[in-house]
Design a protein around this motif. Structure first.
Motif, PDB file in Angstrom:
ATOM      1  N   THR A   1     -21.100   6.672  29.688  1.00 36.21           N
ATOM      2  CA  THR A   1     -20.923   6.519  31.139  1.00 36.21           C
ATOM      3  C   THR A   1     -19.431   6.652  31.430  1.00 36.21           C
ATOM      4  N   LEU A   2     -19.106   6.764  32.709  1.00 34.37           N
ATOM      5  CA  LEU A   2     -17.696   6.857  33.114  1.00 34.37           C
ATOM      6  C   LEU A   2     -17.058   5.480  33.318  1.00 34.37           C
ATOM      7  N   ASN A   3     -17.803   4.405  33.060  1.00 32.90           N
ATOM      8  CA  ASN A   3     -17.265   3.078  33.388  1.00 32.90           C
ATOM      9  C   ASN A   3     -15.934   2.791  32.708  1.00 32.90           C
ATOM     10  N   ALA A   4     -15.843   3.107  31.416  1.00 35.04           N
ATOM     11  CA  ALA A   4     -14.605   2.779  30.690  1.00 35.04           C
ATOM     12  C   ALA A   4     -13.438   3.618  31.216  1.00 35.04           C
ATOM     13  N   PHE A   5     -13.683   4.874  31.504  1.00 31.06           N
ATOM     14  CA  PHE A   5     -12.633   5.708  32.093  1.00 31.06           C
ATOM     15  C   PHE A   5     -12.248   5.173  33.478  1.00 31.06           C
ATOM     16  N   ALA A   6     -13.251   4.856  34.280  1.00 30.36           N
ATOM     17  CA  ALA A   6     -12.972   4.339  35.626  1.00 30.36           C
ATOM     18  C   ALA A   6     -12.124   3.078  35.559  1.00 30.36           C
ATOM     19  N   ALA A   7     -12.432   2.215  34.585  1.00 32.33           N
ATOM     20  CA  ALA A   7     -11.747   0.921  34.476  1.00 32.33           C
ATOM     21  C   ALA A   7     -10.266   1.069  34.146  1.00 32.33           C
ATOM     22  N   LEU A   8      -9.848   2.264  33.712  1.00 29.04           N
ATOM     23  CA  LEU A   8      -8.418   2.468  33.419  1.00 29.04           C
ATOM     24  C   LEU A   8      -7.580   2.455  34.690  1.00 29.04           C
ATOM     25  N   GLY A   9      -8.214   2.675  35.819  1.00 35.41           N
ATOM     26  CA  GLY A   9      -7.488   2.520  37.081  1.00 35.41           C
ATOM     27  C   GLY A   9      -7.030   3.823  37.709  1.00 35.41           C
ATOM     28  N   ARG A  10      -6.782   3.742  39.004  1.00 32.94           N
ATOM     29  CA  ARG A  10      -6.435   4.917  39.805  1.00 32.94           C
ATOM     30  C   ARG A  10      -5.241   5.704  39.259  1.00 32.94           C
ATOM     31  N   PRO A  11      -4.150   5.049  38.840  1.00 31.97           N
ATOM     32  CA  PRO A  11      -3.018   5.849  38.345  1.00 31.97           C
ATOM     33  C   PRO A  11      -3.388   6.696  37.125  1.00 31.97           C
ATOM     34  N   VAL A  12      -4.242   6.177  36.258  1.00 33.33           N
ATOM     35  CA  VAL A  12      -4.659   6.947  35.075  1.00 33.33           C
ATOM     36  C   VAL A  12      -5.582   8.104  35.480  1.00 33.33           C
ATOM     37  N   HIS A  13      -6.514   7.837  36.403  1.00 39.03           N
ATOM     38  CA  HIS A  13      -7.385   8.933  36.862  1.00 39.03           C
ATOM     39  C   HIS A  13      -6.527  10.081  37.403  1.00 39.03           C
ATOM     40  N   ARG A  14      -5.515   9.713  38.149  1.00 37.37           N
ATOM     41  CA  ARG A  14      -4.622  10.700  38.778  1.00 37.37           C
ATOM     42  C   ARG A  14      -3.923  11.541  37.704  1.00 37.37           C
ATOM     43  N   GLN A  15      -3.363  10.832  36.709  1.00 37.35           N
ATOM     44  CA  GLN A  15      -2.661  11.535  35.622  1.00 37.35           C
ATOM     45  C   GLN A  15      -3.581  12.489  34.876  1.00 37.35           C
ATOM     46  N   VAL A  16      -4.767  12.001  34.547  1.00 34.76           N
ATOM     47  CA  VAL A  16      -5.696  12.818  33.758  1.00 34.76           C
ATOM     48  C   VAL A  16      -6.137  14.032  34.562  1.00 34.76           C
ATOM     49  N   ARG A  17      -6.441  13.821  35.833  1.00 34.12           N
ATOM     50  CA  ARG A  17      -6.872  14.949  36.676  1.00 34.12           C
ATOM     51  C   ARG A  17      -5.754  15.984  36.802  1.00 34.12           C
ATOM     52  N   GLU A  18      -4.535  15.527  37.059  1.00 35.17           N
ATOM     53  CA  GLU A  18      -3.419  16.473  37.227  1.00 35.17           C
ATOM     54  C   GLU A  18      -3.118  17.201  35.912  1.00 35.17           C
ATOM     55  N   TYR A  19      -3.262  16.464  34.825  1.00 40.99           N
ATOM     56  CA  TYR A  19      -3.052  17.081  33.515  1.00 40.99           C
ATOM     57  C   TYR A  19      -4.083  18.188  33.267  1.00 40.99           C
ATOM     58  N   LEU A  20      -5.337  17.889  33.553  1.00 33.63           N
ATOM     59  CA  LEU A  20      -6.383  18.889  33.330  1.00 33.63           C
ATOM     60  C   LEU A  20      -6.210  20.082  34.265  1.00 33.63           C
ATOM     61  N   GLN A  21      -5.724  19.823  35.476  1.00 31.99           N
ATOM     62  CA  GLN A  21      -5.424  20.954  36.371  1.00 31.99           C
ATOM     63  C   GLN A  21      -4.401  21.888  35.722  1.00 31.99           C
ATOM     64  N   LYS A  22      -3.397  21.293  35.089  1.00 28.70           N
ATOM     65  CA  LYS A  22      -2.378  22.113  34.421  1.00 28.70           C
ATOM     66  C   LYS A  22      -2.963  22.849  33.213  1.00 28.70           C
ATOM     67  N   VAL A  23      -3.847  22.169  32.490  1.00 26.50           N
ATOM     68  CA  VAL A  23      -4.490  22.799  31.336  1.00 26.50           C
ATOM     69  C   VAL A  23      -5.282  24.038  31.769  1.00 26.50           C
ATOM     70  N   PHE A  24      -5.863  23.955  32.949  1.00 26.10           N
ATOM     71  CA  PHE A  24      -6.685  25.075  33.436  1.00 26.10           C
ATOM     72  C   PHE A  24      -5.864  26.122  34.188  1.00 26.10           C
ATOM     73  N   THR A  25      -4.594  25.845  34.431  1.00 26.92           N
ATOM     74  CA  THR A  25      -3.762  26.762  35.205  1.00 26.92           C
ATOM     75  C   THR A  25      -3.318  27.946  34.338  1.00 26.92           C
ATOM     76  N   LYS A  26      -3.417  29.114  34.919  1.00 25.73           N
ATOM     77  CA  LYS A  26      -3.039  30.353  34.212  1.00 25.73           C
ATOM     78  C   LYS A  26      -1.563  30.288  33.830  1.00 25.73           C
ATOM     79  N   ASN A  27      -1.288  30.580  32.566  1.00 25.87           N
ATOM     80  CA  ASN A  27       0.078  30.522  32.052  1.00 25.87           C
ATOM     81  C   ASN A  27       0.755  29.179  32.335  1.00 25.87           C
TER      82      ASN A  27
END
Lengths: 431, 431
Positions: B71-97
């Motif tokens: 489930t996403l519970n453990a990830f969710a429990a890390l808190g909003r700042p962590v969700h933000r970091q992970v999402r922005e990081y993955l956006q960069k991972v998917f960004t061309k070059n």
């Protein structure tokens, strides 16, 4: 009457005919584990089982891990036949000169390590509660409240005698006996009928029985009434604290919400369904034709449990009984509640809690809520030299419930206790 | 507009501006694990993280185990700042070059093992839901329904504009998109106004948004409105299936019960709260004075999410959109709902689900339920050559929702889908 080698006080709720299950810790045993209450002792089943205490019960051997769990869910999930075996086995273990005397009676070391004074144990919520549902099947209560709001002619709603009326409660706010209850803030109507933000001024109790579920059904698969007993693990006392002023303003059209979700207290020891079998009794007759799925041949579908509410006003040296009722004062049985709950396919899970609704009797002095006892807050009562309508800060409420067999042995629920703490200043809790 | 090295179709809900989280399995990966949806692929974060995919985000290193959870519970429990970091990081991972191109774009082996076609994955309930609460803050819906039952003068109850009206729902019956919905049996009134036991004949949908909670509060400790955003993990679509005939008979005085607890469907991918930030919008103005604890300076407290309901009648080759609404059509925001929920001290837990209530618009064609769309079942509508008032067996309903940014990139929720199965014969499910 079977005697125990343990000295069980006559007035104990936890005689040999009971054997209720709970979750405890105590000095030197800091991980919550399963126990049974017996007399004024708790038997630590984690230690008992690890020390070969269940040697005489081969069927439970593959499942001994359940006694090391921090909730009763895993034990409950083993099913009614296993609960019955384990309870009967423990009754024999506690029986004087019984067949398993060598396991505990004659084993001083294990007695010392596994038995602890109840006064020295900390109890916990006995089950992890997935969903909590509160019914409203105490007919006298529904009638009394209906009279207050709509007069005697329309006291009961048209659906009342046709189905067990209930609503979904808040599982996260169910707490174990002894947990203090903070007076809630909320929206209420002031004297001018304008809403204000205020601590509740009409804080009430509700005397209820709760039943825990020990078996799940699939989504979309109703549980027939003939099978519903298999789903019921055991029973507790339940105080469904209610903020009547919050409730009056918020509850139309979707039902009670913040009026009930600040705390609901249950007793710590789960009395197994099997233990209550000898105390079956008839409930309130239903004059309406019962729908086929709720029809039952079982005459005695309720339990003859004496119930009482004790109130210790802030500053008083002890509590005073303000109401006495009985578990028979229900229109629908727990199996009927469970079957109705699942009739559309709602899935039950192990650990779900069903509340009966307030159990008032038909007479004065048997009301299960202060709302009824004070005629909607209009008639204060005298207690310990003070007046009360609703609860004041510092007031402590204890629910008790017990059955007695023909030999005078008590089967009781222990206390369901809670004290009211003053509302936070400005509604803000300290960090 | 940032481009991805992945070929993301223009019409995809899962563009680079989204990155929603879900739980998946697929051939060769049978243990449910965390994934994000991107274009028409799912990135398996269990594999990605185990293969050093998060090398560029040192802050998440101690918590990589959360991606192996079912489930996403453990990830969710890390808190909003962590969700933000992970999402922005993955956006960069998917960004061309992009800065992390060596991790996935240039790593063919990891691309092959960690990316799977969305059509080949099985999705699951994204969170373990402790408690589910459904609000009723879609004002146009509340008004429309009120008009049907009480006429326009008394359409809204007196409390409606003063507090977010809500009730406790049934957590155990929340299911993920794609789960079939069995037509429920229940008690309904027949033409003579006598109750009968019958399959529901007025099976309806409710178009809602749901919000998942990512932070808990203690019993007795309200969450102030200024902090409420920290408690909101992300959003899903929610179809709160409703048996209107069961509801009409059972709901007085404690609210809906079996009418709603047979199934509530949510979309599989949780759109993070941060992803919706650019789409903030004003809600419905509230003419009533707001109580202090619900007062907010945030003008744009809702989200400009286009919503639609598609119905595919049994036998039709495809679905037809029958309603279009928008996430702005709410009187209270999710932070206000959460704050009101906790005002009396009700504890929230990670994984709790809050529903908005039905989101209807003000105009014809924007109704979020068939009850409204058909004027209480009185005006059938034509669809795919057949007539419909309420749902028939075999009908399939799909909710969709999306935002579009100025570059035309979509941030969508994916589908919230469910098909109606015929009621069990005699109300009995096969073993």
């Amino acid at each position: 009457m079977t005697e125990s080698w343990l000295d069980i006080p006559t007035e104990s709720d936890f005689s040999l005919i009971n054997i209720p299950f709970g979750i405890i810790t105590y000095a030197g045993a800091s991980a919550p584990r399963v126990a049974v209450a017996i007399g004024d002792k708790a038997l630590d089943l984690a230690i008992f089982s690890a020390s070969k205490g269940f040697l005489g019960l081969p069927a439970i051997q593959p499942y001994l891990h359940v006694f090391h769990e921090p909730t009763l869910n895993a034990f409950a999930a083993l099913g009614r036949p296993v609960h019955r075996q384990v309870r009967e086995y423990l009754q024999k273990v506690f029986t004087k000169n019984g067949p398993y005397r060598q396991l505990l009676e004659d084993n001083k070391e294990l007695r010392n390590t596994s038995l602890t004074d109840l006064t020295a144990v900390q109890t916990y919520l006995p089950m992890h509660i997935g969903d909590y549902t509160d019914f409203y099947v105490g007919k006298h209560h529904a009638y009394n409240v209906g009279v207050l709001f709509r007069g005697p002619a329309n006291a009961l709603q048209p659906n009342y005698t046709h189905l067990p009326v209930g609503y979904h409660g808040r599982a996260s706010s169910v707490v174990v006996s002894g947990t203090p209850v903070r007076r809630p803030w909320g929206q209420i109507l002031n004297a001018d009928k304008a809403p204000i933000y205020s601590p509740s001024k009409r804080l009430d109790i509700e005397l209820e029985l709760g039943a825990f579920v020990c078996k799940g059904n699939r989504l979309g698969a109703p549980v027939s009434l003939t099978k519903a007993e298999d789903y019921l693990f055991g029973y507790v006392l339940l105080n469904d604290w209610s903020a009547r002023d919050v409730q009056a303003w918020e509850y139309v059209p979707l039902g009670p919400f913040n009026a009930k979700n600040f705390a609901s207290t249950i007793s710590a020891w789960v009395v197994l369904a099997d233990a209550l079998e000898p105390f079956r009794a008839e409930g309130i007759p239903n004059e309406s034709e019962t729908q086929s799925y709720l029809k039952s041949d079982v005459k005695k579908a309720m339990f003859d449990i004496d119930l009482e509410v004790s109130l210790q006003p802030n500053g008083a040296p002890s509590g005073t009984v303000i109401s006495r009722s009985n578990g028979c004062n229900l229109l629908w049985s727990f199996p009927q509640m469970l079957t109705h709950h699942t009739v559309g396919g709602c899935p039950m899970n192990v650990g779900d809690l069903l509340g009966s609704g307030t159990i008032s009797g038909p007479d004065s002095g048997t009301e299960g809520s202060l709302l009824e006892l004070t005629n909607g807050g209009c008639k204060p009562f005298d207690i310990a030299g003070v007046k009360r309508t609703f609860l004041e800060d510092g007031d402590e409420v204890v629910l008790r419930g017990w059955c007695k067999d023909s030999t005078g042995q008590r089967l009781g629920f222990g206390e369901c206790r809670g004290q009211i703490l003053e509302a936070w200043e400005n509604g803000v809790a300290p960090e």
